[in-house]
Design a protein around this motif. Structure first.
Motif, PDB file in Angstrom:
ATOM      1  N   ARG A 153       0.801  -1.220   0.000  1.00  0.00           N
ATOM      2  CA  ARG A 153       0.000   0.000   0.000  1.00  0.00           C
ATOM      3  C   ARG A 153       0.836   1.274   0.000  1.00  0.00           C
ATOM      4  O   ARG A 153       0.281   2.364  -0.127  1.00  0.00           O
ATOM      5  CB  ARG A 153      -0.900   0.026   1.233  1.00  0.00           C
ATOM      6  CG  ARG A 153      -1.999  -1.009   1.279  1.00  0.00           C
ATOM      7  CD  ARG A 153      -2.776  -0.870   2.588  1.00  0.00           C
ATOM      8  NE  ARG A 153      -3.156   0.513   2.843  1.00  0.00           N
ATOM      9  CZ  ARG A 153      -3.392   0.999   4.064  1.00  0.00           C
ATOM     10  NH1 ARG A 153      -3.263   0.214   5.122  1.00  0.00           N
ATOM     11  NH2 ARG A 153      -3.746   2.274   4.235  1.00  0.00           N
ATOM     12  N   TYR A 154       2.156   1.143   0.177  1.00  0.00           N
ATOM     13  CA  TYR A 154       2.951   2.339   0.417  1.00  0.00           C
ATOM     14  C   TYR A 154       4.196   2.380  -0.465  1.00  0.00           C
ATOM     15  O   TYR A 154       4.714   1.348  -0.905  1.00  0.00           O
ATOM     16  CB  TYR A 154       3.400   2.386   1.884  1.00  0.00           C
ATOM     17  CG  TYR A 154       2.276   2.332   2.874  1.00  0.00           C
ATOM     18  CD1 TYR A 154       1.545   3.479   3.197  1.00  0.00           C
ATOM     19  CD2 TYR A 154       1.935   1.134   3.498  1.00  0.00           C
ATOM     20  CE1 TYR A 154       0.512   3.431   4.115  1.00  0.00           C
ATOM     21  CE2 TYR A 154       0.896   1.076   4.417  1.00  0.00           C
ATOM     22  CZ  TYR A 154       0.187   2.236   4.726  1.00  0.00           C
ATOM     23  OH  TYR A 154      -0.847   2.172   5.625  1.00  0.00           O
ATOM     24  N   TYR A 177       4.509   7.316   1.904  1.00  0.00           N
ATOM     25  CA  TYR A 177       3.332   7.810   1.193  1.00  0.00           C
ATOM     26  C   TYR A 177       2.403   6.655   0.862  1.00  0.00           C
ATOM     27  O   TYR A 177       2.856   5.536   0.561  1.00  0.00           O
ATOM     28  CB  TYR A 177       3.734   8.489  -0.126  1.00  0.00           C
ATOM     29  CG  TYR A 177       4.653   9.668   0.034  1.00  0.00           C
ATOM     30  CD1 TYR A 177       4.161  10.966   0.092  1.00  0.00           C
ATOM     31  CD2 TYR A 177       6.040   9.487   0.127  1.00  0.00           C
ATOM     32  CE1 TYR A 177       5.009  12.051   0.226  1.00  0.00           C
ATOM     33  CE2 TYR A 177       6.899  10.563   0.272  1.00  0.00           C
ATOM     34  CZ  TYR A 177       6.371  11.850   0.316  1.00  0.00           C
ATOM     35  OH  TYR A 177       7.214  12.924   0.457  1.00  0.00           O
ATOM     36  N   GLU A 178       1.124   6.957   0.885  1.00  0.00           N
ATOM     37  CA  GLU A 178       0.188   6.021   0.295  1.00  0.00           C
ATOM     38  C   GLU A 178       0.289   6.153  -1.219  1.00  0.00           C
ATOM     39  O   GLU A 178       0.847   7.125  -1.736  1.00  0.00           O
ATOM     40  CB  GLU A 178      -1.222   6.319   0.796  1.00  0.00           C
ATOM     41  CG  GLU A 178      -1.332   6.147   2.311  1.00  0.00           C
ATOM     42  CD  GLU A 178      -2.761   6.148   2.812  1.00  0.00           C
ATOM     43  OE1 GLU A 178      -3.519   5.263   2.394  1.00  0.00           O
ATOM     44  OE2 GLU A 178      -3.097   7.043   3.604  1.00  0.00           O
ATOM     45  N   THR A 179      -0.234   5.192  -1.931  1.00  0.00           N
ATOM     46  CA  THR A 179      -0.013   5.175  -3.374  1.00  0.00           C
ATOM     47  C   THR A 179      -0.790   6.266  -4.110  1.00  0.00           C
ATOM     48  O   THR A 179      -0.597   6.429  -5.313  1.00  0.00           O
ATOM     49  CB  THR A 179      -0.360   3.794  -3.967  1.00  0.00           C
ATOM     50  OG1 THR A 179      -1.686   3.421  -3.549  1.00  0.00           O
ATOM     51  CG2 THR A 179       0.635   2.747  -3.497  1.00  0.00           C
ATOM     52  N   TYR A 196       2.200   9.854   4.901  1.00  0.00           N
ATOM     53  CA  TYR A 196       1.645   9.039   5.980  1.00  0.00           C
ATOM     54  C   TYR A 196       2.522   9.065   7.232  1.00  0.00           C
ATOM     55  O   TYR A 196       2.023   9.137   8.344  1.00  0.00           O
ATOM     56  CB  TYR A 196       1.460   7.603   5.479  1.00  0.00           C
ATOM     57  CG  TYR A 196       0.784   6.682   6.460  1.00  0.00           C
ATOM     58  CD1 TYR A 196      -0.602   6.714   6.626  1.00  0.00           C
ATOM     59  CD2 TYR A 196       1.514   5.774   7.225  1.00  0.00           C
ATOM     60  CE1 TYR A 196      -1.227   5.868   7.531  1.00  0.00           C
ATOM     61  CE2 TYR A 196       0.897   4.922   8.124  1.00  0.00           C
ATOM     62  CZ  TYR A 196      -0.481   4.966   8.280  1.00  0.00           C
ATOM     63  OH  TYR A 196      -1.099   4.138   9.167  1.00  0.00           O
TER      64      TYR A 196
END
Length: 499
Positions: A4-5, A21-23, A28
């Motif tokens: 997810r990241y 970061y999230e995608t 985050y």
């Protein structure tokens, strides 16, 4: 479940930052590690290699632990780094030097000789890198002439990011973006320039292999993977240089957008589909990726000068944690223009717009009514006026911007944001992007992994921003002051002796 990241890591002059970061590009989690710049004399500026490598491991590990991630939760890690560093290694990969940074001025004699020669102008036109002691080109000439035994022992000539990736993966590779800031790389042909290498007395097999910013490396050792909390096959994306990635991370990917950054140092940049170079050699043109160049000018004197001024002009009894707020309070007491007190901020020599390592700072217009408050305001205004001077040079080569964006540690101050806006004389957007170079590295990672189609998507992924409009009265004061500031800086050039 799919990872997810992604993570962006920025290896800077005095700190390394890692941001998760999230995608979708939203930040985050983050971690920082600081280290000193080694200055055994006024011209030296080096980094300890083990400290830098440890800082990279420490920040990656801290982010994975703080976010509570498992080994397969991170899809990839992208890298940003400061430009212009140089490290010599022997045939076994043992360091012969520390990392000699962009701020090191010991090669200024050789930079000056090149700057005033026809061959130097030809090299600038090929590489887009101004002739200045910041560049590895000048550092190589200095080491070859003044440390010949050391230079002859060298098998590899690399920079700090290349050193880190070699320690992690055992490969000597460099992204086009970092390579384009060495003064050795042909920015139109995407290769080491043979004429320049011959001039330096080196060969291409002493340099890392140039690769695309999206190039992936994998295969961490089990020991390092366990330390970092990652799977050994986690892809590391080589990324780019911090300046180009800062533009990308701010969403300033399209032509017509100018960016201003103020951190320890500062820069003005515009992205384009081709290089734009100044006939006087006053601007740079570096590669972001195969389709984008970032043209602009970098300054030595940014937030570091304001930190110096705070130490000099604030009363000694103010606690450290209150210094910045107190300084802003003092500055707010003084009218725009500091009642005629003007400051040129060249305490560390200067890159753009002067490209003179011997330049020095000065106050002018001092009178008996000027107080500490005036001196502080003049320093902050001088930093911003210097960036306006650089912006003027960038505009001459790239055209008038349709939008201006700004970022950096200074942007947390509403007063500093407004002063910059009034001096530039145009509306400025201050995006809430978190660590723009890390964000740019994360975006390169997303593209490399196929999670976004193009880096042109960066603008759409940016979040909210704060816009400042220039105050009409303050804008008029600074518009009248700027020609005086600029003319004085040029007149003083004859007093800065290049040695």
């Amino acid at each position: 479940m799919a990872a997810r990241y992604v993570m962006g890591v920025d290896v800077g002059t005095t700190s390394t930052k890692a941001v998760l970061y999230e995608t979708d590009g939203s930040a985050y989690e983050s971690a920082y590690a600081h280290y000193p710049l080694i200055k055994e004399n006024p011209e030296m500026a080096e980094q300890d290699l083990d400290e830098i490598f440890s800082a990279v491991l420490k920040t990656i590990k801290a982010v994975t632990e703080k976010a509570g991630l498992g080994p397969t939760d991170i899809a990839g890690i992208g890298f940003s780094s400061a430009m212009h560093s140089l490290i010599l290694l022997d045939g076994e990969g043992k360091p012969l030097t520390r990392s000699i940074t962009w701020a090191d001025n010991r090669s200024k004699k050789y930079a000056s000789m090149l700057k005033h020669s026809e061959v130097g102008q030809r090299f600038y036109e090929k590489t887009g890198t101004p002739l200045h002691p910041m560049s590895p080109l000048s550092k190589i000439l200095w080491l070859k002439a003044e440390k010949p035994d050391l230079f002859q022992t060298a098998r590899w000539i690399i920079g700090i990011k290349e050193y880190i990736l070699w320690r992690l993966f055992g490969e000597f590779v460099v992204d086009y973006s970092v390579a384009s800031a060495t003064g050795l790389f042909n920015i139109r042909e995407f290769r080491w320039d043979e004429e320049i290498l011959e001039f330096c007395g080196i060969t291409g097999n002493m340099l890392p292999l140039p690769v695309s910013p999206g190039h992936q490396l994998s295969g961490l050792s089990e020991e390092v993977a366990e330390l970092l909390g990652l799977a050994p096959e986690t892809p590391f994306i080589i990324g780019g240089n911090d300046g180009c990635l800062a533009n990308l991370g701010m969403g300033a990917i399209r032509a017509g957008t100018a960016t201003i950054t103020i951190g320890t140092s500062g820069a003005v940049r515009m992205t384009s589909d081709r290089p734009h170079l100044s006939p006087e050699g006053r601007t740079f043109s570096y590669i972001l990726d195969e389709n984008h160049y970032v043209n602009g000018g970098a300054v030595n004197n940014g937030g570091n000068i304001f930190d110096w001024a705070i130490r000099q002009f604030l009363p000694a009894n103010i606690p450290d944690e209150d210094l910045y707020d107190k300084a802003m309070e003092m500055i707010a007491n003084v009218a725009p223009g500091a009642d005629g007190l003007v400051f040129h901020p060249y305490l560390n020599g200067e890159r753009a717009p002067l490209w003179n390592a011997d330049a020095r700072g000065n106050f002018s217009g001092v009178n008996m009514l000027h107080t500490r408050d005036h001196f502080l305001r003049a320093v902050l205004e001088g930093i911003c006026l210097n960036l306006k001077d650089v912006l003027a040079a960038v505009i001459r080569m790239n055209g008038e911007p349709i939008k201006i964006m700004a970022s950096g540690g200074f942007s947390r101050s509403q007063l500093w944001r407004q002063i910059l806006t009034d001096i530039i004389g145009m509306p400025i957007e201050f995006p809430e992007t978190f660590e723009s170079s890390c964000t740019g590295a994360a975006l390169i990672t997303l593209k490399s992994l196929g999670l976004v189609e193009s880096v042109d998507d960066a603008e759409a992924m940016m979040g909210a921003s704060i816009e400042h409009q220039p105050d009409a009265d303050s804008k008029a004061v600074y518009a009248a002051l700027f020609p005086r500031y600029q003319e004085m800086s040029r007149l003083l050039q004859e007093f800065y002796t290049e040695k």
